[in-house]
Design a protein around this motif. Structure first.
Motif, PDB file in Angstrom:
ATOM      1  N   TYR A  44       0.852  -1.189   0.000  1.00 34.20           N
ATOM      2  CA  TYR A  44       0.000   0.000   0.000  1.00 34.20           C
ATOM      3  C   TYR A  44       0.886   1.236   0.000  1.00 34.20           C
ATOM      4  N   GLN A  45       0.595   2.180  -0.868  1.00 31.59           N
ATOM      5  CA  GLN A  45       1.336   3.433  -0.913  1.00 31.59           C
ATOM      6  C   GLN A  45       0.373   4.595  -0.742  1.00 31.59           C
ATOM      7  N   ARG A  46       0.841   5.601   0.005  1.00 32.99           N
ATOM      8  CA  ARG A  46       0.060   6.818   0.246  1.00 32.99           C
ATOM      9  C   ARG A  46       0.947   8.017  -0.062  1.00 32.99           C
ATOM     10  N   GLY A  47       0.475   8.915  -0.901  1.00 28.44           N
ATOM     11  CA  GLY A  47       1.234  10.112  -1.225  1.00 28.44           C
ATOM     12  C   GLY A  47       1.181  11.114  -0.083  1.00 28.44           C
ATOM     13  N   LEU A  48       2.344  11.521   0.417  1.00 26.84           N
ATOM     14  CA  LEU A  48       2.407  12.510   1.492  1.00 26.84           C
ATOM     15  C   LEU A  48       2.584  13.921   0.938  1.00 26.84           C
ATOM     16  N   SER A  49       3.401  14.051  -0.085  1.00 29.43           N
ATOM     17  CA  SER A  49       3.604  15.325  -0.771  1.00 29.43           C
ATOM     18  C   SER A  49       3.989  15.008  -2.212  1.00 29.43           C
ATOM     19  N   SER A  50       4.390  16.011  -2.966  1.00 33.01           N
ATOM     20  CA  SER A  50       4.729  15.760  -4.369  1.00 33.01           C
ATOM     21  C   SER A  50       6.007  14.940  -4.515  1.00 33.01           C
ATOM     22  N   ASN A  51       6.872  14.927  -3.488  1.00 29.72           N
ATOM     23  CA  ASN A  51       8.140  14.192  -3.568  1.00 29.72           C
ATOM     24  C   ASN A  51       8.240  13.019  -2.605  1.00 29.72           C
ATOM     25  N   ASN A  52       7.270  12.828  -1.716  1.00 25.59           N
ATOM     26  CA  ASN A  52       7.362  11.785  -0.684  1.00 25.59           C
ATOM     27  C   ASN A  52       6.134  10.896  -0.692  1.00 25.59           C
ATOM     28  N   ARG A  53       6.384   9.591  -0.470  1.00 22.13           N
ATOM     29  CA  ARG A  53       5.308   8.608  -0.358  1.00 22.13           C
ATOM     30  C   ARG A  53       5.585   7.700   0.836  1.00 22.13           C
ATOM     31  N   LEU A  54       4.533   7.208   1.444  1.00 21.69           N
ATOM     32  CA  LEU A  54       4.614   6.226   2.521  1.00 21.69           C
ATOM     33  C   LEU A  54       4.221   4.884   1.926  1.00 21.69           C
ATOM     34  N   ARG A  63       6.952 -22.004   3.651  1.00 18.98           N
ATOM     35  CA  ARG A  63       8.015 -22.873   3.146  1.00 18.98           C
ATOM     36  C   ARG A  63       8.242 -23.966   4.190  1.00 18.98           C
ATOM     37  N   THR A  64       7.974 -25.203   3.831  1.00 15.48           N
ATOM     38  CA  THR A  64       8.147 -26.305   4.775  1.00 15.48           C
ATOM     39  C   THR A  64       9.312 -27.184   4.347  1.00 15.48           C
ATOM     40  N   ASN A  65       9.992 -27.715   5.346  1.00 18.16           N
ATOM     41  CA  ASN A  65      11.121 -28.625   5.149  1.00 18.16           C
ATOM     42  C   ASN A  65      12.213 -28.031   4.260  1.00 18.16           C
ATOM     43  N   TYR A  66      12.519 -26.798   4.464  1.00 16.67           N
ATOM     44  CA  TYR A  66      13.618 -26.148   3.759  1.00 16.67           C
ATOM     45  C   TYR A  66      14.785 -26.044   4.729  1.00 16.67           C
ATOM     46  N   ASN A  67      15.884 -26.679   4.431  1.00 21.08           N
ATOM     47  CA  ASN A  67      17.049 -26.777   5.324  1.00 21.08           C
ATOM     48  C   ASN A  67      16.699 -27.452   6.651  1.00 21.08           C
ATOM     49  N   GLY A  68      15.748 -28.367   6.618  1.00 23.01           N
ATOM     50  CA  GLY A  68      15.463 -29.177   7.790  1.00 23.01           C
ATOM     51  C   GLY A  68      14.575 -28.529   8.833  1.00 23.01           C
ATOM     52  N   HIS A  69      13.979 -27.403   8.566  1.00 24.23           N
ATOM     53  CA  HIS A  69      13.083 -26.811   9.560  1.00 24.23           C
ATOM     54  C   HIS A  69      11.857 -26.215   8.879  1.00 24.23           C
ATOM     55  N   ASP A  70      10.845 -25.980   9.673  1.00 24.14           N
ATOM     56  CA  ASP A  70       9.594 -25.421   9.190  1.00 24.14           C
ATOM     57  C   ASP A  70       9.716 -23.901   9.222  1.00 24.14           C
ATOM     58  N   ASP A  71       9.596 -23.247   8.081  1.00 24.60           N
ATOM     59  CA  ASP A  71       9.835 -21.815   7.980  1.00 24.60           C
ATOM     60  C   ASP A  71       8.585 -21.134   7.432  1.00 24.60           C
ATOM     61  N   ARG A  72       7.695 -20.760   8.321  1.00 21.84           N
ATOM     62  CA  ARG A  72       6.522 -19.964   7.941  1.00 21.84           C
ATOM     63  C   ARG A  72       6.694 -18.600   8.542  1.00 21.84           C
ATOM     64  N   ALA A  73       6.478 -17.572   7.755  1.00 20.10           N
ATOM     65  CA  ALA A  73       6.759 -16.228   8.248  1.00 20.10           C
ATOM     66  C   ALA A  73       5.741 -15.228   7.717  1.00 20.10           C
ATOM     67  N   VAL A  74       5.473 -14.240   8.562  1.00 26.17           N
ATOM     68  CA  VAL A  74       4.689 -13.070   8.173  1.00 26.17           C
ATOM     69  C   VAL A  74       5.558 -11.878   8.507  1.00 26.17           C
ATOM     70  N   LYS A  75       5.758 -10.987   7.532  1.00 22.68           N
ATOM     71  CA  LYS A  75       6.634  -9.854   7.743  1.00 22.68           C
ATOM     72  C   LYS A  75       5.927  -8.573   7.343  1.00 22.68           C
ATOM     73  N   LEU A  76       6.172  -7.506   8.111  1.00 23.81           N
ATOM     74  CA  LEU A  76       5.616  -6.194   7.848  1.00 23.81           C
ATOM     75  C   LEU A  76       6.758  -5.206   7.730  1.00 23.81           C
ATOM     76  N   ALA A  77       6.753  -4.410   6.662  1.00 22.45           N
ATOM     77  CA  ALA A  77       7.799  -3.405   6.459  1.00 22.45           C
ATOM     78  C   ALA A  77       7.150  -2.075   6.133  1.00 22.45           C
ATOM     79  N   GLY A  78       7.746  -1.013   6.611  1.00 20.71           N
ATOM     80  CA  GLY A  78       7.305   0.340   6.303  1.00 20.71           C
ATOM     81  C   GLY A  78       8.447   1.133   5.707  1.00 20.71           C
ATOM     82  N   LEU A  79       8.186   1.805   4.610  1.00 21.80           N
ATOM     83  CA  LEU A  79       9.228   2.591   3.936  1.00 21.80           C
ATOM     84  C   LEU A  79       8.764   4.027   3.828  1.00 21.80           C
TER      85      LEU A  79
END
Length: 79
Positions: A44-54, A63-79
Motif C-alpha cells: 500500500y502506498q500513500r502520497g504525502l507530498s509531491s516528492n514523498n510517499r509512505l 516454506r516447509t522442510n527447507y534446510n530441515g526446519h519449518d519456515d513460515r513467516a509473516v513480515k511487515l515493512a514500512g518505507l
C-alpha cells in the motif's frame, strides 16, 4: 502548402494540450511468487507530498522442510 501549415498548427496545438499521467494519492499492489515455497505480498502506498510517499508492505511465506526446519513467516515493512 495549406496542408503543411494546417498540419504544423495541429501538431503545435497537440503539443500544448498533452498532459503527463497523474500520480494517484493512493496505490495498492499484490505480488505472488514461488521461491521454494508459496509466498505473497500486499503493498500500500500513500502520497504525502509531491516528492514523498509512505509505503507499507505485508508479506507472508509458507516454506516447509527447507534446510530441515519449518519456515513460515509473516513480515511487515514500512518505507
Amino acid at each position: 502548402m495549406k496542408k503543411i501549415i494546417l498540419s504544423a498548427m495541429m501538431l503545435i496545438g497537440l503539443a500544448f494540450t498533452t498532459q503527463a499521467q497523474d500520480i494517484s494519492k493512493n496505490a495498492l499492489g499484490l505480488r505472488l511468487g514461488d521461491n521454494s515455497g508459496f509466498g505473497g505480498e500486499v503493498s500500500y502506498q500513500r502520497g504525502l507530498s509531491s516528492n514523498n510517499r509512505l509505503e507499507l508492505d505485508l508479506g507472508w511465506r509458507n516454506r516447509t522442510n527447507y534446510n530441515g526446519h519449518d519456515d513460515r513467516a509473516v513480515k511487515l515493512a514500512g518505507l
